[in-house]
Design an enzyme around this catalytic site. Sequence first.
Site, PDB file in Angstrom:
ATOM      1  N   ASP A 102       6.031   4.540   4.814  1.00 58.53           N
ATOM      2  CA  ASP A 102       7.000   3.549   5.315  1.00 58.53           C
ATOM      3  C   ASP A 102       7.166   2.363   4.365  1.00 58.53           C
ATOM      4  OD1 ASP A 102       4.327   3.189   6.262  1.00 58.53           O
ATOM      5  OD2 ASP A 102       4.968   1.741   7.766  1.00 58.53           O
ATOM      6  N   HIS A 157       0.857  -1.195   0.000  1.00 57.71           N
ATOM      7  CA  HIS A 157       0.000   0.000   0.000  1.00 57.71           C
ATOM      8  C   HIS A 157       0.885   1.234   0.000  1.00 57.71           C
ATOM      9  CE1 HIS A 157       1.031  -0.505   4.197  1.00 57.71           C
ATOM     10  NE2 HIS A 157       0.458   0.614   4.534  1.00 57.71           N
TER      11      HIS A 157
END
Length: 309
Positions: free
Chosen positions: A68, A64
């Site tokens: 991060d 996604h």
Amino acid sequence: MAEKIDVTFLGTGSAVPTSRRNHPAVLLKYKNENILMDCGEGTQRQFRKAKLNPCKITRILISHWHGDHVLGLPGLLQTMMLNGYNKTLKIYGPSGTRRKMRLYLDLFAHKGEKLSLEVHEVREGVFIDEKEFFVEALSMDHDSPANAYSFVVKEQNRIDKKKLAKLKLPNSPLIGELTKGKTVKIGDKKIDGKKLRYVEPSRKISFVMDTRMTPNAIKISKNAELLICETTYSKEEKEIAFEHAHLTSVDSAAIAKKAKVKKLALMHLSQRYEAIPKVILGEVKKAIGGSGKGGIEVSIPEDLDKMEL
Ligand SMILES: [Zn+2]
Ligand SMILES: [Zn+2]
């Protein structure tokens, strides 16, 4: 012997990196395929530290588009370009991936120099289907469109080489037919392929990143040899985990148990467990129970750890 699958944990941390844990990135190598799963900031340096060459990457799977998991992409792609990457890099991700890749390239790409890219948005089901393996996706429950992935080596018919050697056959293109279980005549010998071949069972590695508990996490990792699973929080913080759309130790244990996986590798632990990952490990082991023979092997890999399957 089954062809080995090498897994390198390039980054095992979560949203905030620590001195020991970089953002998420896992490299899976099977024969000539080098599939990078997520690409947190600094992933390209992790490649260097692991003495791996990023130009060998064949595909990148994005779980996604949270920073991060993707902030390492521009730098990694730039290095691949500067180092003369000569294949077409295939990038897969949830809906929105095409637009986001376009924005990225707009911001960072060098003028006049290009990397050959193919970008695919994937939803549910098998989206890569090769002769020996396939890759499938299922959507997760996160606060941004998110996928989990499974890399599956297909069941394969193999010839027992020892048995074959004993027959002392001359070299013949018909030996390939034996793998299919056919009976063929080679020289003056009639050979029954069924007696020589054996079936190598399929093997699965699943990659479940950011999500709340969802039946799809169990479905995608069903019977996996290895499940790499985010475990951001302790069971004591289940409200926070739900609010931030993440898994707790108890959730990961339940997924692994219900999916009947063999090995469970936990990553994406919150920075608050930096010094005490054993707390999470203990909770997961306790929730799984029945350790010992036949139990699930649980670990929290460190950055640059490798697993050979
Ligand atoms: Zn994350
Ligand atoms: Zn996220």
